[in-house]
Design a protein around this motif. Sequence first.
Motif, PDB file in Angstrom:
ATOM      1  N   ALA A   1     -24.441 -26.670  31.260  1.00 61.09           N
ATOM      2  CA  ALA A   1     -23.687 -25.447  30.979  1.00 61.09           C
ATOM      3  C   ALA A   1     -24.429 -24.306  31.660  1.00 61.09           C
ATOM      4  O   ALA A   1     -25.622 -24.412  31.969  1.00 61.09           O
ATOM      5  N   LEU A   2     -23.727 -23.211  31.874  1.00 67.27           N
ATOM      6  CA  LEU A   2     -24.277 -22.064  32.590  1.00 67.27           C
ATOM      7  C   LEU A   2     -23.859 -20.780  31.896  1.00 67.27           C
ATOM      8  O   LEU A   2     -22.701 -20.614  31.526  1.00 67.27           O
ATOM      9  N   TYR A   3     -24.848 -19.878  31.739  1.00 66.92           N
ATOM     10  CA  TYR A   3     -24.496 -18.516  31.338  1.00 66.92           C
ATOM     11  C   TYR A   3     -25.145 -17.541  32.308  1.00 66.92           C
ATOM     12  O   TYR A   3     -26.210 -17.800  32.862  1.00 66.92           O
ATOM     13  N   ILE A   4     -24.429 -16.448  32.554  1.00 72.91           N
ATOM     14  CA  ILE A   4     -24.844 -15.448  33.530  1.00 72.91           C
ATOM     15  C   ILE A   4     -24.799 -14.074  32.882  1.00 72.91           C
ATOM     16  O   ILE A   4     -23.790 -13.706  32.262  1.00 72.91           O
ATOM     17  N   ARG A   5     -25.870 -13.315  33.027  1.00 75.16           N
ATOM     18  CA  ARG A   5     -25.855 -11.910  32.611  1.00 75.16           C
ATOM     19  C   ARG A   5     -25.574 -11.102  33.862  1.00 75.16           C
ATOM     20  O   ARG A   5     -26.417 -10.992  34.749  1.00 75.16           O
TER      21      ARG A   5
ATOM     22  N   GLY B   1     -20.212 -11.139  38.425  1.00 77.47           N
ATOM     23  CA  GLY B   1     -20.776 -12.465  38.241  1.00 77.47           C
ATOM     24  C   GLY B   1     -20.159 -13.579  39.059  1.00 77.47           C
ATOM     25  O   GLY B   1     -20.644 -14.711  39.019  1.00 77.47           O
ATOM     26  N   THR B   2     -19.097 -13.292  39.821  1.00 78.80           N
ATOM     27  CA  THR B   2     -18.417 -14.389  40.520  1.00 78.80           C
ATOM     28  C   THR B   2     -19.260 -14.981  41.638  1.00 78.80           C
ATOM     29  O   THR B   2     -19.253 -16.194  41.841  1.00 78.80           O
TER      30      THR B   2
ATOM     31  N   VAL C   1     -19.817 -28.955  31.377  1.00 73.06           N
ATOM     32  CA  VAL C   1     -19.036 -29.429  30.236  1.00 73.06           C
ATOM     33  C   VAL C   1     -18.218 -28.317  29.595  1.00 73.06           C
ATOM     34  O   VAL C   1     -17.467 -28.559  28.655  1.00 73.06           O
ATOM     35  N   GLN C   2     -18.353 -27.106  30.110  1.00 73.89           N
ATOM     36  CA  GLN C   2     -17.507 -25.989  29.700  1.00 73.89           C
ATOM     37  C   GLN C   2     -17.519 -24.958  30.814  1.00 73.89           C
ATOM     38  O   GLN C   2     -18.369 -24.991  31.694  1.00 73.89           O
ATOM     39  N   GLU C   3     -16.554 -24.066  30.758  1.00 70.61           N
ATOM     40  CA  GLU C   3     -16.497 -22.986  31.742  1.00 70.61           C
ATOM     41  C   GLU C   3     -17.784 -22.169  31.671  1.00 70.61           C
ATOM     42  O   GLU C   3     -18.277 -21.881  30.578  1.00 70.61           O
ATOM     43  N   PRO C   4     -18.340 -21.778  32.821  1.00 72.00           N
ATOM     44  CA  PRO C   4     -19.514 -20.910  32.783  1.00 72.00           C
ATOM     45  C   PRO C   4     -19.211 -19.629  32.001  1.00 72.00           C
ATOM     46  O   PRO C   4     -18.107 -19.084  32.091  1.00 72.00           O
ATOM     47  N   MET C   5     -20.181 -19.190  31.227  1.00 74.15           N
ATOM     48  CA  MET C   5     -20.025 -17.984  30.421  1.00 74.15           C
ATOM     49  C   MET C   5     -20.660 -16.820  31.180  1.00 74.15           C
ATOM     50  O   MET C   5     -21.832 -16.884  31.541  1.00 74.15           O
ATOM     51  N   ILE C   6     -19.860 -15.801  31.434  1.00 77.73           N
ATOM     52  CA  ILE C   6     -20.357 -14.633  32.140  1.00 77.73           C
ATOM     53  C   ILE C   6     -20.363 -13.446  31.182  1.00 77.73           C
ATOM     54  O   ILE C   6     -19.316 -13.009  30.710  1.00 77.73           O
ATOM     55  N   CYS C   7     -21.563 -12.970  30.873  1.00 72.78           N
ATOM     56  CA  CYS C   7     -21.747 -11.778  30.033  1.00 72.78           C
ATOM     57  C   CYS C   7     -21.707 -10.589  30.990  1.00 72.78           C
ATOM     58  O   CYS C   7     -22.716 -10.210  31.574  1.00 72.78           O
TER      59      CYS C   7
ATOM     60  N   SER D   1     -22.297  -8.598  21.342  1.00 76.65           N
ATOM     61  CA  SER D   1     -21.545  -9.851  21.212  1.00 76.65           C
ATOM     62  C   SER D   1     -22.048 -10.925  22.187  1.00 76.65           C
ATOM     63  O   SER D   1     -21.834 -12.120  21.963  1.00 76.65           O
ATOM     64  N   PHE D   2     -22.750 -10.525  23.251  1.00 79.84           N
ATOM     65  CA  PHE D   2     -23.311 -11.505  24.187  1.00 79.84           C
ATOM     66  C   PHE D   2     -24.260 -12.452  23.460  1.00 79.84           C
ATOM     67  O   PHE D   2     -24.319 -13.643  23.764  1.00 79.84           O
ATOM     68  N   VAL D   3     -25.021 -11.926  22.512  1.00 82.22           N
ATOM     69  CA  VAL D   3     -25.999 -12.733  21.781  1.00 82.22           C
ATOM     70  C   VAL D   3     -25.291 -13.828  20.988  1.00 82.22           C
ATOM     71  O   VAL D   3     -25.675 -15.002  21.045  1.00 82.22           O
ATOM     72  N   ALA D   4     -24.242 -13.464  20.274  1.00 80.91           N
ATOM     73  CA  ALA D   4     -23.493 -14.458  19.493  1.00 80.91           C
ATOM     74  C   ALA D   4     -22.857 -15.504  20.407  1.00 80.91           C
ATOM     75  O   ALA D   4     -22.853 -16.702  20.085  1.00 80.91           O
ATOM     76  N   GLN D   5     -22.333 -15.087  21.543  1.00 82.36           N
ATOM     77  CA  GLN D   5     -21.729 -16.029  22.491  1.00 82.36           C
ATOM     78  C   GLN D   5     -22.763 -17.022  23.004  1.00 82.36           C
ATOM     79  O   GLN D   5     -22.471 -18.212  23.135  1.00 82.36           O
ATOM     80  N   CYS D   6     -23.960 -16.550  23.286  1.00 79.08           N
ATOM     81  CA  CYS D   6     -25.018 -17.436  23.785  1.00 79.08           C
ATOM     82  C   CYS D   6     -25.484 -18.388  22.688  1.00 79.08           C
ATOM     83  O   CYS D   6     -25.769 -19.556  22.957  1.00 79.08           O
TER      84      CYS D   6
END
Length: 152
Positions: free
Chosen positions: A90-94, A99-100, A118-124, A131-136
């Motif tokens: 999985a990937l998350y981006i700040r 972020g693209t 296994v899921q769409e990358p999450m871009i904060c 809310s970024f914290v809860a998403q992560c």
Amino acid sequence: MSKRLLIVAHAPSQNTLALREAVERGARSETGIDVVVAAPLQAGPEDVLAAQAVILGTTENLGYMSGALKDFFDRSYYPVLERTQGLPCALYIRAGSDGTGTRRGVETILTGLRWRLVQEPMICRGPWQDSFVAQCEELGAAMAAGLAAGIF
């Protein structure tokens, strides 16, 4: 034998450190999962080879991933290439802007490695939001739960 979830995340600021800690907190909410957190400059191929899933975290730097995460990939790519195909990740981006470019850069490397998002990358994206914290945290919990349940 417990399954290992590796978190490789660049955290150069208090906000990005809060995101990495949230991912870790979420991952540790699942019992029976060995959670290992490493900064990209400290992580290497041996860490990837010991893991059954990986969460990657990066900042958006000039429309690309952080130099630290790129360095991790540069050092790890060939040593793990033939041994980690299908590795769930999985990937998350700040991202301060959109972020693209960062997403595209990481996904290109993941495609070459044949790792499986296994899921769409999450871009904060945009200005900081709490809310970024809860998403992560949710990202970490979902990855650990999927790994524990044998979904991936």
